[in-house]
Every structure is written in C-alpha cells, then in structure tokens.
Scaffold this motif. Structure first.
Motif, PDB file in Angstrom:
ATOM      1  N   GLY A  76       3.194   5.647 -12.898  1.00  0.00           N
ATOM      2  CA  GLY A  76       3.570   7.056 -12.962  1.00  0.00           C
ATOM      3  C   GLY A  76       4.686   7.482 -12.019  1.00  0.00           C
ATOM      4  N   TYR A  77       5.287   6.540 -11.313  1.00  0.00           N
ATOM      5  CA  TYR A  77       6.368   6.888 -10.390  1.00  0.00           C
ATOM      6  C   TYR A  77       7.688   7.042 -11.137  1.00  0.00           C
ATOM      7  CZ  TYR A  77       7.326   1.866 -10.816  1.00  0.00           C
ATOM      8  OH  TYR A  77       7.602   0.625 -11.309  1.00  0.00           O
ATOM      9  N   ARG A  78       8.678   7.586 -10.454  1.00  0.00           N
ATOM     10  CA  ARG A  78      10.011   7.767 -11.044  1.00  0.00           C
ATOM     11  C   ARG A  78      11.079   7.407 -10.015  1.00  0.00           C
ATOM     12  NH1 ARG A  78       8.072  12.771  -9.506  1.00  0.00           N
ATOM     13  NH2 ARG A  78       9.525  14.163  -8.404  1.00  0.00           N
ATOM     14  N   ARG A 105      19.692  17.111  -0.295  1.00  0.00           N
ATOM     15  CA  ARG A 105      19.702  17.496  -1.711  1.00  0.00           C
ATOM     16  C   ARG A 105      18.584  16.795  -2.470  1.00  0.00           C
ATOM     17  NH1 ARG A 105      21.808  15.029  -5.908  1.00  0.00           N
ATOM     18  NH2 ARG A 105      23.118  13.630  -4.645  1.00  0.00           N
ATOM     19  N   LEU A 106      18.405  15.507  -2.200  1.00  0.00           N
ATOM     20  CA  LEU A 106      17.341  14.767  -2.872  1.00  0.00           C
ATOM     21  C   LEU A 106      15.968  15.350  -2.549  1.00  0.00           C
ATOM     22  CD1 LEU A 106      18.615  11.114  -2.273  1.00  0.00           C
ATOM     23  CD2 LEU A 106      18.530  12.296  -4.468  1.00  0.00           C
ATOM     24  N   ILE A 107      15.742  15.640  -1.296  1.00  0.00           N
ATOM     25  CA  ILE A 107      14.440  16.160  -0.863  1.00  0.00           C
ATOM     26  C   ILE A 107      14.190  17.552  -1.439  1.00  0.00           C
ATOM     27  CG2 ILE A 107      13.093  16.892   1.143  1.00  0.00           C
ATOM     28  CD1 ILE A 107      14.643  14.626   2.696  1.00  0.00           C
ATOM     29  N   ASN A 108      15.200  18.396  -1.404  1.00  0.00           N
ATOM     30  CA  ASN A 108      15.038  19.774  -1.874  1.00  0.00           C
ATOM     31  C   ASN A 108      14.974  19.877  -3.390  1.00  0.00           C
ATOM     32  OD1 ASN A 108      14.908  21.101   0.631  1.00  0.00           O
ATOM     33  ND2 ASN A 108      17.143  21.125   0.818  1.00  0.00           N
ATOM     34  N   ASP A 109      15.766  19.063  -4.087  1.00  0.00           N
ATOM     35  CA  ASP A 109      15.904  19.222  -5.541  1.00  0.00           C
ATOM     36  C   ASP A 109      15.004  18.310  -6.362  1.00  0.00           C
ATOM     37  OD1 ASP A 109      17.852  20.981  -4.799  1.00  0.00           O
ATOM     38  OD2 ASP A 109      19.549  19.770  -5.499  1.00  0.00           O
ATOM     39  N   HIS A 110      14.525  17.224  -5.781  1.00  0.00           N
ATOM     40  CA  HIS A 110      13.817  16.226  -6.585  1.00  0.00           C
ATOM     41  C   HIS A 110      12.410  15.912  -6.086  1.00  0.00           C
ATOM     42  CE1 HIS A 110      17.328  15.301  -9.060  1.00  0.00           C
ATOM     43  NE2 HIS A 110      18.045  15.388  -7.945  1.00  0.00           N
ATOM     44  N   MET A 111      11.893  16.752  -5.199  1.00  0.00           N
ATOM     45  CA  MET A 111      10.517  16.599  -4.730  1.00  0.00           C
ATOM     46  C   MET A 111       9.797  17.937  -4.830  1.00  0.00           C
ATOM     47  SD  MET A 111      10.607  14.344  -1.219  1.00  0.00           S
ATOM     48  CE  MET A 111       8.803  14.302  -1.111  1.00  0.00           C
ATOM     49  N   ALA A 112       8.573  17.881  -5.336  1.00  0.00           N
ATOM     50  CA  ALA A 112       7.733  19.073  -5.309  1.00  0.00           C
ATOM     51  C   ALA A 112       6.868  19.048  -4.048  1.00  0.00           C
ATOM     52  CB  ALA A 112       6.843  19.110  -6.552  1.00  0.00           C
ATOM     53  N   ASP A 113       6.398  20.204  -3.626  1.00  0.00           N
ATOM     54  CA  ASP A 113       5.498  20.251  -2.477  1.00  0.00           C
ATOM     55  C   ASP A 113       4.290  19.356  -2.738  1.00  0.00           C
ATOM     56  OD1 ASP A 113       7.141  22.014  -1.182  1.00  0.00           O
ATOM     57  OD2 ASP A 113       6.042  23.809  -1.805  1.00  0.00           O
ATOM     58  N   GLY A 114       3.914  18.585  -1.748  1.00  0.00           N
ATOM     59  CA  GLY A 114       2.771  17.705  -1.877  1.00  0.00           C
ATOM     60  C   GLY A 114       3.099  16.330  -2.418  1.00  0.00           C
ATOM     61  N   GLU A 115       4.330  16.114  -2.891  1.00  0.00           N
ATOM     62  CA  GLU A 115       4.715  14.808  -3.413  1.00  0.00           C
ATOM     63  C   GLU A 115       5.112  13.868  -2.281  1.00  0.00           C
ATOM     64  OE1 GLU A 115       6.108  14.660  -7.946  1.00  0.00           O
ATOM     65  OE2 GLU A 115       7.677  15.403  -6.585  1.00  0.00           O
ATOM     66  N   CYS A 116       5.095  12.577  -2.615  1.00  0.00           N
ATOM     67  CA  CYS A 116       5.505  11.532  -1.680  1.00  0.00           C
ATOM     68  C   CYS A 116       6.736  10.829  -2.243  1.00  0.00           C
ATOM     69  CB  CYS A 116       4.367  10.527  -1.486  1.00  0.00           C
ATOM     70  SG  CYS A 116       4.755   9.173  -0.353  1.00  0.00           S
ATOM     71  N   ALA A 117       7.772  10.705  -1.441  1.00  0.00           N
ATOM     72  CA  ALA A 117       8.996  10.020  -1.829  1.00  0.00           C
ATOM     73  C   ALA A 117       9.258   8.879  -0.858  1.00  0.00           C
ATOM     74  CB  ALA A 117      10.180  10.976  -1.857  1.00  0.00           C
ATOM     75  N   LYS A 127       0.833  -1.203   0.000  1.00  0.00           N
ATOM     76  CA  LYS A 127       0.000   0.000   0.000  1.00  0.00           C
ATOM     77  C   LYS A 127       0.869   1.256   0.000  1.00  0.00           C
ATOM     78  CE  LYS A 127      -3.880  -2.219   2.375  1.00  0.00           C
ATOM     79  NZ  LYS A 127      -4.675  -2.270   3.632  1.00  0.00           N
ATOM     80  N   ALA A 128       1.955   1.224   0.754  1.00  0.00           N
ATOM     81  CA  ALA A 128       2.851   2.377   0.807  1.00  0.00           C
ATOM     82  C   ALA A 128       3.529   2.610  -0.537  1.00  0.00           C
ATOM     83  CB  ALA A 128       3.891   2.178   1.903  1.00  0.00           C
ATOM     84  N   LEU A 129       3.992   1.545  -1.182  1.00  0.00           N
ATOM     85  CA  LEU A 129       4.632   1.671  -2.488  1.00  0.00           C
ATOM     86  C   LEU A 129       3.719   2.380  -3.483  1.00  0.00           C
ATOM     87  CD1 LEU A 129       6.202  -1.902  -2.862  1.00  0.00           C
ATOM     88  CD2 LEU A 129       7.470   0.224  -2.521  1.00  0.00           C
ATOM     89  N   ASN A 130       2.440   2.115  -3.409  1.00  0.00           N
ATOM     90  CA  ASN A 130       1.491   2.688  -4.358  1.00  0.00           C
ATOM     91  C   ASN A 130       1.123   4.135  -4.055  1.00  0.00           C
ATOM     92  OD1 ASN A 130       0.313   0.686  -6.529  1.00  0.00           O
ATOM     93  ND2 ASN A 130       0.781  -0.538  -4.706  1.00  0.00           N
ATOM     94  N   ARG A 131       1.669   4.687  -2.991  1.00  0.00           N
ATOM     95  CA  ARG A 131       1.485   6.113  -2.684  1.00  0.00           C
ATOM     96  C   ARG A 131       2.624   6.968  -3.212  1.00  0.00           C
ATOM     97  NH1 ARG A 131       1.252   6.109   3.638  1.00  0.00           N
ATOM     98  NH2 ARG A 131       1.465   8.347   3.245  1.00  0.00           N
ATOM     99  N   VAL A 132       3.692   6.345  -3.665  1.00  0.00           N
ATOM    100  CA  VAL A 132       4.955   7.056  -3.901  1.00  0.00           C
ATOM    101  C   VAL A 132       5.024   7.645  -5.307  1.00  0.00           C
ATOM    102  CG1 VAL A 132       7.462   6.788  -3.981  1.00  0.00           C
ATOM    103  CG2 VAL A 132       6.135   5.589  -2.222  1.00  0.00           C
ATOM    104  N   ASP A 133       5.506   8.904  -5.360  1.00  0.00           N
ATOM    105  CA  ASP A 133       5.774   9.575  -6.640  1.00  0.00           C
ATOM    106  C   ASP A 133       7.214   9.367  -7.083  1.00  0.00           C
ATOM    107  OD1 ASP A 133       3.172  11.041  -6.926  1.00  0.00           O
ATOM    108  OD2 ASP A 133       3.830  11.981  -5.061  1.00  0.00           O
ATOM    109  N   VAL A 134       8.153   9.363  -6.119  1.00  0.00           N
ATOM    110  CA  VAL A 134       9.566   9.257  -6.464  1.00  0.00           C
ATOM    111  C   VAL A 134      10.281   8.372  -5.446  1.00  0.00           C
ATOM    112  CG1 VAL A 134      10.007  11.468  -5.270  1.00  0.00           C
ATOM    113  CG2 VAL A 134      11.732  10.531  -6.826  1.00  0.00           C
ATOM    114  N   PHE A 135      11.059   7.434  -5.968  1.00  0.00           N
ATOM    115  CA  PHE A 135      11.859   6.548  -5.121  1.00  0.00           C
ATOM    116  C   PHE A 135      13.314   7.002  -5.174  1.00  0.00           C
ATOM    117  CE2 PHE A 135       8.199   3.992  -6.228  1.00  0.00           C
ATOM    118  CZ  PHE A 135       7.885   3.363  -5.027  1.00  0.00           C
ATOM    119  N   PHE A 136      13.904   7.208  -4.007  1.00  0.00           N
ATOM    120  CA  PHE A 136      15.309   7.575  -3.910  1.00  0.00           C
ATOM    121  C   PHE A 136      16.137   6.294  -3.751  1.00  0.00           C
ATOM    122  CE2 PHE A 136      13.712  11.714  -1.871  1.00  0.00           C
ATOM    123  CZ  PHE A 136      13.637  12.337  -3.109  1.00  0.00           C
TER     124      PHE A 136
END
Length: 255
Positions: A59-61, A94-106, A23-32
């Motif tokens: 749709g994840y990246r 750096r990952l959080i600041n540069d590769h996530m938009a507000d409201g996204e889940c990583a 369930k958690a995996l299916n919430r994620v927009d970006v995997f680090f």
C-alpha cells in the motif's frame, strides 16, 4: 504529527539492509525519491527493488522529485554546498507539505549511512528550525561503503591500537596532511591518491561496492595507481557515474 524516516540502505547490495531498516520500511506510506538524472536511474531502481523485496504490504507509494545539483567549476566549494542544501531544503519542504497527510510516515532512502557524507539529516534539522514544516524524524543507520570496502578486501580498517581518519578526495588534493595509520578517502574525483608522497603505502580501492558492477583493486600505491586511474575513467564513461572509496594504510611492519 507527520513522521519522517531517514533510512540507510547500505552501499549497493540489497542484502546489506539491516533488520531495523526492514522494520522501518514496513512503516512507510510514501517514499521520497530524489531523481539525479538519467545516468543515475540505477540508483532509483535499486531503491524501488529494495522496497519490493522487503515490504509486505503493497500500500505504499513513491513520489519523485528532481534533485538539485551543485554548481561546479571555479567557485567556492563551501558556498556552493550551502546553496545546494538550501535548494534541497526547499524541495524537501514541498514534498513534506504537498505529499504527506497528517499522521502519515514518509522516508528518504539514503545510500550507505545517513551519518557519513550525506546531508539529509542536516537538511531536515534546518527545516525544523525554520518552522515551515512540523514533523518528527528518526535515523536508521546503514552499512557504509567504508565498511563494505574493508569487508570485500578482507582487511581490518585499523591496525591494533592505531588511528583511522576519513576524509575526501578534495581535501587530499588540496594538500591535507594526515598522521593516521589508516586513511579512508571518499568522493575522490581528482585521483588524489597519486599525490601521496609515500608510494610504498598499501591501497585498497573499490567502486560500485556491493553491486553487480563492483570493481576491486589492491596493492602498493606505486604499483597500482595507474591501473586504478585507467579503470576508474573507463567505468565512469561506461556507467555515466561512479562511486568509489579507498583505504590507504601503512604496512603492518611500520605500525
């Protein structure tokens, strides 16, 4: 608010993924993904395979980053780990600041369980305390190598009403004394089991648990210690890395 998930993905078998983790995996927009070098590419590949198997929306990246390494050799261990975690903290920021938009889940996909000999949670807490990033995070537990080891050997970790201790090979090699009836040892690069005085103890050893390369050896310590050392060295040479765990127990009759 940015959302971060620290997801325990188990000890190597994709079937170890819990329903909570799916369930958690299916919430994620970006995997680090933390790249630890070519010899450990299989660890990255497994994470990608898990996502492909369990995520229904493609749709994840992925975002990969070089994972800092600890300075080894003749150095203060605690100081080297603190330096490593500071380097990781800068990478995570750096990952959080540069590769996530507000409201996204990583998400960080953590081998085994995030609570056991892993610093991801500790590092995220340090980032929040620093105030350099703002986010909320959750921790999803996973099946650890300790649980997988006991399951694969078909033994309980503890005797009835008896104690268990989990430690590292480093501490064992430095002469740690334990009165626990069951001793679980992780991260042993020094074959510290050979230093245990009571060679009548039973050992249950496993490497690459849950993977196609899994190796299991069990028996009296005095009878199998040499075999474990040989097999361990050969496996590390063949694969470029090794993850192994073992359980040392007193015979049932002495508990």
């Amino acid at each position: 608010m940015k959302q971060l998930l620290v997801i325990g993905i188990g000890a190597g078998n994709p079937d170890y993924i819990t329903m909570q983790a799916v369930k958690a995996l299916n919430r994620v927009d970006v995997f680090f993904l933390m790249d630890k070098g070519q010899s450990k590419d299989t660890l990255i590949d497994l994470r990608r395979d898990i996502c492909a198997r369990y995520i229904t929306d493609p749709g994840y990246r992925f975002v990969e980053a070089h994972s800092p390494e600890r300075v080894r050799g003749d150095t203060d261990y605690n100081a080297s780990v603190e330096a490593l975690n500071r380097d990781k903290q800068r990478t995570f920021e750096r990952l959080i600041n540069d590769h996530m938009a507000d409201g996204e889940c990583a998400a960080f996909l953590v081998w085994g369980d995030p609570s056991l000999y892993d610093s991801t949670v500790r590092i995220l807490q340090a980032i929040l305390e620093s105030g350099r990033c703002r986010f909320e995070f959750e921790v999803i537990p996973g099946i650890s190598s300790v649980q997988a080891l006991a399951a694969q050997h078909k033994v309980p970790l503890n005797g009835i009403g008896r104690s268990i201790e989990i430690t590292t090979g480093r501490r064992l090699a430095q002469g740690q004394v334990s009165d626990a009836d069951s001793l679980v040892v992780m991260l042993d690069a020094q074959d510290a089991y050979q230093q245990i005085a009571d060679q009548e103890l039973q050992i249950y050893w496993g490497a690459y648990l849950g993977t196609p390369d899994e190796i299991l050896i069990a028996g009296k310590l005095k009878e199998v210690a040499g075999e474990i050392e040989r097999v361990r060295k050969a496996a590390r040479l063949a694969n470029g890395w090794i993850m192994d765990t073992y359980l040392i127990r007193k015979p049932e009759s002495s508990q």
